[in-house]
Scaffold this motif. Sequence first.
Motif, PDB file in Angstrom:
ATOM      1  N   GLY A 203       0.803  -1.207   0.000  1.00  0.00           N
ATOM      2  CA  GLY A 203       0.000   0.000   0.000  1.00  0.00           C
ATOM      3  C   GLY A 203       0.837   1.259   0.000  1.00  0.00           C
ATOM      4  O   GLY A 203       2.067   1.222   0.088  1.00  0.00           O
ATOM      5  N   ASN A 204       0.168   2.394  -0.106  1.00  0.00           N
ATOM      6  CA  ASN A 204       0.807   3.710  -0.094  1.00  0.00           C
ATOM      7  C   ASN A 204       1.963   3.806  -1.080  1.00  0.00           C
ATOM      8  O   ASN A 204       1.769   3.616  -2.273  1.00  0.00           O
ATOM      9  N   GLU A 205       3.181   4.065  -0.616  1.00  0.00           N
ATOM     10  CA  GLU A 205       4.303   4.281  -1.532  1.00  0.00           C
ATOM     11  C   GLU A 205       4.686   3.020  -2.308  1.00  0.00           C
ATOM     12  O   GLU A 205       5.464   3.082  -3.265  1.00  0.00           O
ATOM     13  N   ASP A 207       2.221   1.057  -3.678  1.00  0.00           N
ATOM     14  CA  ASP A 207       1.002   0.692  -4.408  1.00  0.00           C
ATOM     15  C   ASP A 207       1.338   0.157  -5.792  1.00  0.00           C
ATOM     16  O   ASP A 207       2.179   0.713  -6.513  1.00  0.00           O
ATOM     17  N   ASP A 223      -7.995   6.670  -2.133  1.00  0.00           N
ATOM     18  CA  ASP A 223      -6.609   6.572  -2.594  1.00  0.00           C
ATOM     19  C   ASP A 223      -6.160   7.828  -3.346  1.00  0.00           C
ATOM     20  O   ASP A 223      -4.975   7.980  -3.643  1.00  0.00           O
ATOM     21  N   ASP A 225      -5.680  11.093  -2.724  1.00  0.00           N
ATOM     22  CA  ASP A 225      -4.605  11.911  -2.163  1.00  0.00           C
ATOM     23  C   ASP A 225      -3.333  11.115  -1.935  1.00  0.00           C
ATOM     24  O   ASP A 225      -2.231  11.668  -1.944  1.00  0.00           O
ATOM     25  N   MET A 226      -3.475   9.794  -1.714  1.00  0.00           N
ATOM     26  CA  MET A 226      -2.295   8.935  -1.584  1.00  0.00           C
ATOM     27  C   MET A 226      -1.484   8.975  -2.872  1.00  0.00           C
ATOM     28  O   MET A 226      -0.249   9.096  -2.841  1.00  0.00           O
ATOM     29  N   LYS A 229       0.330  12.207  -3.206  1.00  0.00           N
ATOM     30  CA  LYS A 229       1.441  12.338  -2.270  1.00  0.00           C
ATOM     31  C   LYS A 229       2.654  11.524  -2.697  1.00  0.00           C
ATOM     32  O   LYS A 229       3.787  12.028  -2.728  1.00  0.00           O
ATOM     33  N   TYR A 230       2.431  10.245  -3.012  1.00  0.00           N
ATOM     34  CA  TYR A 230       3.545   9.341  -3.286  1.00  0.00           C
ATOM     35  C   TYR A 230       3.918   9.230  -4.764  1.00  0.00           C
ATOM     36  O   TYR A 230       5.051   8.880  -5.091  1.00  0.00           O
TER      37      TYR A 230
END
Length: 376
Positions: A203-205, A207, A223, A225-226, A229-230
């Motif tokens: 997940g996150n960075e 993904d 997701d 804004d995720m 961001k990343y």
Amino acid sequence: VISTPMGSMQTIEKLMAAIAGNSAPDLAHVDMFTVPSWGARLAFEDLTPNIEADGLDLRKEYFDFAVDEGSWKDHVYAIAAFESHGVFAWNKAHFEEVGLDPEKPPKSAEEMEAYADKLDKMEGGKIARIGYDPLTSRLSWSTAFAWAGCYKDKPGTNPLYDLKAMKCTANSPINVEAAEWRIKWIKRYGLENLDAFRSTFGGNEADSLGVGKVSMKFIGTWDHDMFKKYFPDLRLGVGPMPVPEKYGGTSDGTVMGAEGYAIPRGALAKGRLEPAWKCLRYFVGPEGQMLHARAGDNIVTLRSLANDEYMLRTPQYKYFMSQLACGWIRPPIPEGAMLWDELGAAENNAAHGKGEPQALLDEVAAKIDEAMEQWK
């Protein structure tokens, strides 16, 4: 404020114990999916008298899913403050790389396979990239909701449960076909190969869409804004889900997951129902909803806010908002949690070759029908 993990057994047990001990909080932030279970068991105050006293027309003010998910047998036990849902997404750079138009996603489930043929990439006999991830968490139980089309065209229905007949329809032809479609994709890559491949991202960075391991998959609106961001350079496309041509080719249908507010039982007896109702009205009203939207990348449930400038701030959000009228909800029944657990088990068994979708879903429907007998 007492905080516990949303939707967890810890939350349910803590709140239920407080209600039983006559020490419940005046207001509870709840997963709307659980509300019919609480309401049917009389654990939440019935908000219907307050709604009528204030002259509110909930269906005029809120999208249908926000009202239906917090109701049981024409009584309202909670009101949704915000929601999130699944959406089909693709990496535009990958499309360009293989000669596909980045602005034109697949026009059907059949064309989606042709796209994947071009997007799949193998290196050294192992999967390096897959065109479509059939194990994405947004897919399994939500596929049939998209195949069913837009909710506004079929109001009062649900792909998984017939509320009028009080009968589980998880084993209906469209659900079985959707499950078989998923299994077909799993077999395309091989479950063991998929599991090994998917272990390389998270997940996150990490993904899968963001790091370039997957070209098409389902994401959650949360997701958004995720990715900003990343993966600020990711050219993310979102749009209608490709469905079989027999079901229209593409669909704006999706399944909504809302959170909102309820008043646990006991507030009326303690003379605290009115201030609790006033507080609830604030959180689910325009100002409260925008606070939620800005704080957590959430989507509003009030019709009056659907065209708010903030809610239309990116091309992706414009599409998210266009789906609100098309959103389905998980069946608002007291045994909803059981249905979800049984569906999850059936899907896992089907993915591992432990039964055919039709037989597995027949078993799910039978179990839910038996459990729901007490609520007829």
